[in-house]
Design a protein around this motif. Structure first.
Motif, PDB file in Angstrom:
ATOM      1  N   ILE A  27       1.126  -1.177   0.057  1.00  0.00           N
ATOM      2  CA  ILE A  27      -0.050  -0.064   0.096  1.00  0.00           C
ATOM      3  C   ILE A  27       0.991   1.144  -0.185  1.00  0.00           C
ATOM      4  CG2 ILE A  27      -1.853   1.192   1.479  1.00  0.00           C
ATOM      5  CD1 ILE A  27      -2.958  -1.406   2.338  1.00  0.00           C
ATOM      6  N   GLU A  28       1.959   1.377   0.796  1.00  0.00           N
ATOM      7  CA  GLU A  28       2.756   2.530   0.917  1.00  0.00           C
ATOM      8  C   GLU A  28       3.564   2.810  -0.592  1.00  0.00           C
ATOM      9  OE1 GLU A  28       3.259   4.663   3.364  1.00  0.00           O
ATOM     10  OE2 GLU A  28       1.651   3.614   4.500  1.00  0.00           O
ATOM     11  N   LEU A  31       1.005   4.633  -2.567  1.00  0.00           N
ATOM     12  CA  LEU A  31       0.773   5.876  -2.151  1.00  0.00           C
ATOM     13  C   LEU A  31       1.880   6.855  -2.332  1.00  0.00           C
ATOM     14  CD1 LEU A  31      -0.857   5.383   1.214  1.00  0.00           C
ATOM     15  CD2 LEU A  31      -1.989   6.159  -0.569  1.00  0.00           C
ATOM     16  N   ALA A  32       3.218   6.220  -2.747  1.00  0.00           N
ATOM     17  CA  ALA A  32       4.312   6.954  -3.059  1.00  0.00           C
ATOM     18  C   ALA A  32       4.447   7.255  -4.512  1.00  0.00           C
ATOM     19  CB  ALA A  32       5.657   6.110  -2.579  1.00  0.00           C
ATOM     20  N   GLN A  33       3.501   6.938  -5.206  1.00  0.00           N
ATOM     21  CA  GLN A  33       3.340   6.988  -6.566  1.00  0.00           C
ATOM     22  C   GLN A  33       3.625   8.736  -7.210  1.00  0.00           C
ATOM     23  OE1 GLN A  33       3.503   4.484  -9.437  1.00  0.00           O
ATOM     24  NE2 GLN A  33       4.017   3.764  -7.226  1.00  0.00           N
ATOM     25  N   GLU A  39      -6.635   5.808  -7.384  1.00  0.00           N
ATOM     26  CA  GLU A  39      -7.198   5.243  -6.146  1.00  0.00           C
ATOM     27  C   GLU A  39      -6.775   3.968  -5.917  1.00  0.00           C
ATOM     28  OE1 GLU A  39     -11.651   4.667  -6.388  1.00  0.00           O
ATOM     29  OE2 GLU A  39     -11.283   3.553  -8.373  1.00  0.00           O
ATOM     30  N   LEU A  40      -6.644   3.485  -4.740  1.00  0.00           N
ATOM     31  CA  LEU A  40      -6.098   1.957  -4.598  1.00  0.00           C
ATOM     32  C   LEU A  40      -7.489   1.368  -3.679  1.00  0.00           C
ATOM     33  CD1 LEU A  40      -4.078  -0.432  -3.899  1.00  0.00           C
ATOM     34  CD2 LEU A  40      -3.420   0.879  -1.904  1.00  0.00           C
ATOM     35  N   TYR A  59      -5.240   3.162   7.705  1.00  0.00           N
ATOM     36  CA  TYR A  59      -5.660   4.102   6.607  1.00  0.00           C
ATOM     37  C   TYR A  59      -7.018   4.799   6.597  1.00  0.00           C
ATOM     38  CZ  TYR A  59      -1.456   1.755   4.881  1.00  0.00           C
ATOM     39  OH  TYR A  59       0.035   1.440   4.787  1.00  0.00           O
ATOM     40  N   GLU A  62      -6.939   8.082   4.899  1.00  0.00           N
ATOM     41  CA  GLU A  62      -6.541   8.144   3.639  1.00  0.00           C
ATOM     42  C   GLU A  62      -7.620   8.024   2.404  1.00  0.00           C
ATOM     43  OE1 GLU A  62      -4.764   9.046   0.839  1.00  0.00           O
ATOM     44  OE2 GLU A  62      -3.072   8.550   2.110  1.00  0.00           O
ATOM     45  N   ARG A  64      -7.624   8.033  -0.567  1.00  0.00           N
ATOM     46  CA  ARG A  64      -7.176   7.643  -1.725  1.00  0.00           C
ATOM     47  C   ARG A  64      -7.052   5.878  -1.717  1.00  0.00           C
ATOM     48  NH1 ARG A  64      -1.498  10.285  -2.512  1.00  0.00           N
ATOM     49  NH2 ARG A  64      -1.451   9.614  -0.391  1.00  0.00           N
ATOM     50  N   VAL A  65      -7.453   5.378  -0.356  1.00  0.00           N
ATOM     51  CA  VAL A  65      -7.551   3.963  -0.475  1.00  0.00           C
ATOM     52  C   VAL A  65      -8.913   3.371   0.144  1.00  0.00           C
ATOM     53  CG1 VAL A  65      -6.410   2.004   0.738  1.00  0.00           C
ATOM     54  CG2 VAL A  65      -5.144   3.896   0.342  1.00  0.00           C
TER      55      VAL A  65
END
Length: 300
Positions: A27-28, A31-33, A39-40, A59, A62, A64-65
């Motif tokens: 997951i990390e 998120l580092a992209q 979205e994840l 999360y 968060e 985006r997840v």
């Protein structure tokens, strides 16, 4: 697609089961992209440990997840399909919970995308812990014929979501080779794929826990895969699938067999396997020498 327009949302799907620490690492990496529009979607396949509570608590803020949980264990493919159904992005791509994206994964795939291709994949890294190697680190337009010779696209690709939906996602009836089957159907349905040389996906194989794609019925699944796509396979394709099956079984090749299989192409791969098998005794002797010394080589 006009790349000058606003970049589209990419949905990343990730199944997970009882591997919370690895899932966090995966997951990390998303998120580092450096590509900002993603979205994840994480689907917990009814984990029996504390994965669900740890992940959702970690999360919770968060945006985006998004997390979903299967009511019962249904396998990684069913989890991937659920994530794709829930995806909001124009494009989707996947990540296994024990693997990692490099920071430029999404941006490099999107930069290479062109509608003339059915999907885009990349070179990838196998990380054994102490040793790494990069596979397929050269660009190629992957045709159906080439793909039926050898799975050369890695287990993930960037593809339009509506294409995955049209093909009804991953085949949950297959015990293995689900990703191979998926990209064969994508290429068959929408044309050749593009593989870029830039490695942006890391497959972690150095850990002790079994990978999601591992299966004790792998040989049966391969037989099922070949039967499913037999109508589209040439004699050359069948010969190369037979060779792959031989590799899975780690069977030695005679000189005559090696020459026979080389007639169907993939000569470098087959030669490497042939000589590795022939020189296996040297490898065993080297290990024994390192462990026991010269005097120990001649002791029973």
């Amino acid at each position: 697609m006009n790349k000058q327009q606003a970049k589209p949302l990419i949905s990343v799907y990730m199944p997970t089961f009882n591997r919370v620490d690895m899932a966090i690492r995966a997951i990390e990496s998303v998120l580092a992209q450096d590509y900002p529009y993603f979205e994840l979607i994480v689907v917990d396949d009814a984990s029996t440990d504390d994965s669900w509570s740890r992940l959702t608590n970690r999360y919770i803020n968060e945006e985006r997840v998004r997390f979903f949980r299967q009511p019962q264990g249904m396998g990684a493919c069913a989890a991937r399909n659920r994530a794709i159904e829930q995806a909001k992005g124009e494009f989707v791509t996947g990540l296994d919970d024990d693997d990692e994206f490099l920071p430029h994964r999404l941006s490099s795939l999107y930069a290479a995308y062109d509608d003339q291709y059915s999907c885009v994949s990349s070179s990838y890294i196998w990380d054994y812990g102490s040793v790494r190697k990069t596979l397929f680190n050269y660009p190629e337009v992957v045709t159906l014929t080439a793909l039926l010779d050898l799975h050369s696209m890695s287990n993930q690709a960037l593809v339009k979501r509506d294409r995955m939906i049209a093909l009804q996602g991953f085949d949950t009836a297959l015990a293995a080779f689900q990703d191979y089957d998926m990209w064969v159907r994508v290429v068959q349905g929408f044309g050749p794929a593009l593989r870029i040389a830039d490695a942006s996906y890391k497959v972690n194989v150095g850990h002790e826990l079994g990978r999601i794609t591992d299966s004790p019925k792998r040989l049966d699944a391969h037989k099922q895969f070949v039967a499913k796509h037999r109508a589209h396979m040439s004699e050359r394709n069948l010969q190369n699938q037979m060779f792959y099956r031989l590799m899975m079984q780690k069977q030695p090749l005679s000189l005559a067999q090696w020459l026979h299989y080389c007639r169907s192409g993939l000569v470098t791969l087959k030669s490497r396997y042939y000589f590795k098998q022939k020189l296996a005794w040297l490898s065993r002797m080297r290990i024994r020498l390192l462990n026991k010394g010269i005097s120990g080589m001649f002791k029973k």
